[in-house]
Design an enzyme around this catalytic site. Structure first.
Site, short mmCIF file in Angstrom:
data_model
loop_
_atom_site.label_atom_id
_atom_site.label_comp_id
_atom_site.label_asym_id
_atom_site.label_seq_id
_atom_site.Cartn_x
_atom_site.Cartn_y
_atom_site.Cartn_z
N ASP A 200 -7.21 -5.36 7.18
CA ASP A 200 -6.51 -5.16 5.91
C ASP A 200 -6.61 -6.44 5.07
O ASP A 200 -6.02 -7.46 5.41
CB ASP A 200 -5.04 -4.83 6.18
CG ASP A 200 -4.30 -4.41 4.92
OD1 ASP A 200 -4.91 -4.44 3.83
OD2 ASP A 200 -3.11 -4.04 5.04
N GLU A 226 -9.63 -2.08 4.91
CA GLU A 226 -8.57 -1.60 4.01
C GLU A 226 -8.40 -2.50 2.78
O GLU A 226 -8.35 -3.73 2.92
CB GLU A 226 -7.26 -1.54 4.81
CG GLU A 226 -6.03 -1.11 4.03
CD GLU A 226 -4.85 -0.83 4.97
OE1 GLU A 226 -5.07 -0.42 6.14
OE2 GLU A 226 -3.70 -1.04 4.55
N GLU A 252 -2.77 2.66 -1.17
CA GLU A 252 -1.32 2.43 -1.10
C GLU A 252 -0.74 1.99 -2.44
O GLU A 252 0.45 2.12 -2.67
CB GLU A 252 -1.01 1.40 -0.01
CG GLU A 252 -1.53 0.00 -0.31
CD GLU A 252 -1.22 -0.99 0.82
OE1 GLU A 252 -1.93 -0.94 1.83
OE2 GLU A 252 -0.30 -1.79 0.67
N HIS A 302 0.03 5.38 4.50
CA HIS A 302 0.55 4.01 4.50
C HIS A 302 2.03 4.08 4.83
O HIS A 302 2.76 4.90 4.27
CB HIS A 302 0.37 3.40 3.11
CG HIS A 302 0.90 2.01 2.98
ND1 HIS A 302 2.11 1.72 2.39
CD2 HIS A 302 0.38 0.83 3.37
CE1 HIS A 302 2.31 0.40 2.41
NE2 HIS A 302 1.28 -0.16 3.00
CA CA Z 1 -2.25 -2.37 3.59
#
Ligand code: CA
Length: 389
Positions: A200, A226, A252, A302
């Site tokens: 991420d 991500e 997200e 998420h």
């Molecule tokens: Ca994230």
């Protein structure tokens, strides 16, 4: 039946240690719960995404902007309420905080609907495709320490999260592309070759830097990459997805069906990560889920925040049809933050005990079975952690 009161509870505590991701360090955890009361004694709970002072701004939107619009309305008319609020706020924000604020109210209305029907949320939606959900544990946050210390810590923490029983793990990056590749190598070393790990970036890269890290992730066999670039950078997403074999994930920071339509039509996502407490609540999440599936894009929600958000997501993940289906489909996973979170672990009168479930049930978490969300916050806990405006 009438809505009689809408109240925000903003909770906060000092974390035992500072944590960081590619954008900032933070030392406090915040949660924003929404309580909707009715004239028939039924109370619904929801949650708004938004850390720190964002939660204080969202509280004002919930209590001073949305509440006056819908007091006296029937809470069962949740889609009518949604469109009334959205249409009246459209000129003032089609994304961001107005949608985060509406999300918490909408989730509470679904909780009320489930309690009135005597059905858990997942059955109200259409039933459970799975009675338990596999969980992945994320950790490996940034700290104020050297690159070498990060590398050692990430390798050890990755191994520790696997040992806790999670089905996969997720790390942060953000030290710069070259250092980040070394962090990813350390995590692969920590979990071994037969275990999924995800990366991420919290949108810290330019497209060329994201390609540099992404090529290393192909070599390492990472499951997904991500938020590699800024959420507005639709060209970057599309180029990365076309040029890399590692799954590109994100979403997200996207809101409502119109925002999601754009990023799906742009073809930049292999895996969609909608945030139900931000994008517009359960009503809008279900429309976004349908859009994702219409584009053959699998969804892994998420998840962030308190036990209210976790319970909501457990229902949604249970009720999510497999895409594309088959004997052994990739299942959606519950995102679980392994760092200190009192608002998830100690908020409820009957805690979900997710870490214990993960350890005991091969990484799987049971879906709540009570009506509505099936969880109730502890009033004394709320009072103890509440902060004033
Ligand atoms: Ca994230």
């Amino acid at each position: 039946m009438k809505i009689t009161c809408i109240r925000s509870h903003v909770l906060q505590y000092d974390l035992p240690e500072e944590l960081g991701y590619s954008q900032q360090f933070y030392a406090r955890r915040t949660a924003h719960l929404v309580e909707v009361s009715t004239d028939e004694g039924i109370t619904g709970w929801g949650e708004c995404f938004g850390p720190g002072t964002v939660a204080l701004a969202n509280r004002t939107i919930v209590e001073k902007v949305i509440a006056p619009m819908v007091l006296g309305d029937n809470p069962l008319d949740r889609d009518v309420v949604w469109h009334k609020v959205y249409n009246l706020l459209r000129d003032h924000g089609q994304k961001g905080m107005p949608l985060q604020a509406l999300s918490g109210v909408d989730i509470a209305l679904w909780d009320i609907a489930g309690q009135v029907a005597g059905l858990p949320l997942h059955r109200l939606i259409g039933g459970a495709h799975r009675t338990s959900v596999p969980a992945y544990g994320y950790g490996m946050m940034l700290k104020r320490q050297s690159v070498e210390d990060h590398i050692t810590r990430f390798r050890d923490e990755a191994a520790a999260i696997r040992a806790m029983g999670f089905v996969a793990t997720k790390m942060k990056t953000g030290l710069g592309a070259r250092h980040d590749v070394r962090l990813c190598q350390a995590v692969r070393q920590g979990v071994g070759d037969d275990f999924d790990f995800m990366v991420d970036a919290n949108h810290c890269y330019t497209t060329p830097d994201a390609f540099y890290v992404g090529r290393a992730l192909e070599e390492l066999g990472a499951y997904w990459f991500e938020e590699p670039v800024a959420p507005e950078d639709h060209d970057g997403y599309r180029e990365l997805r076309a040029g890399l074999s590692v799954n590109i994930s994100g979403g997200e920071a996207e809101f409502n069906r119109w925002g999601w339509r754009q990023i799906l039509e742009n073809r930049g996502l292999d895996i969609a990560q909608p945030e139900v407490c931000a994008l517009g609540g359960i009503s809008e999440y279900l429309r976004v889920l349908a859009l994702c599936h219409a584009h053959f894009t699998p969804v892994v929600n998420h998840v962030w925040g308190s036990a209210i958000a976790v319970a909501t997501n457990l229902h949604l993940l249970a009720a999510m049809p497999p895409l594309p289906g088959g004997l052994n489909p990739r299942e959606p996973m519950l995102e679980f933050d392994t760092t200190d979170n009192r608002f998830r672990d100690a908020l409820l009168t009957e805690p979900l005990q997710i870490a214990r479930q993960v350890a005991a049930n091969a990484g799987r978490v049971a879906v709540p079975q009570g009506p509505g969300l099936g969880v109730v916050p502890d009033r004394a806990f709320l009072a103890h952690h509440a902060i004033d405006a």
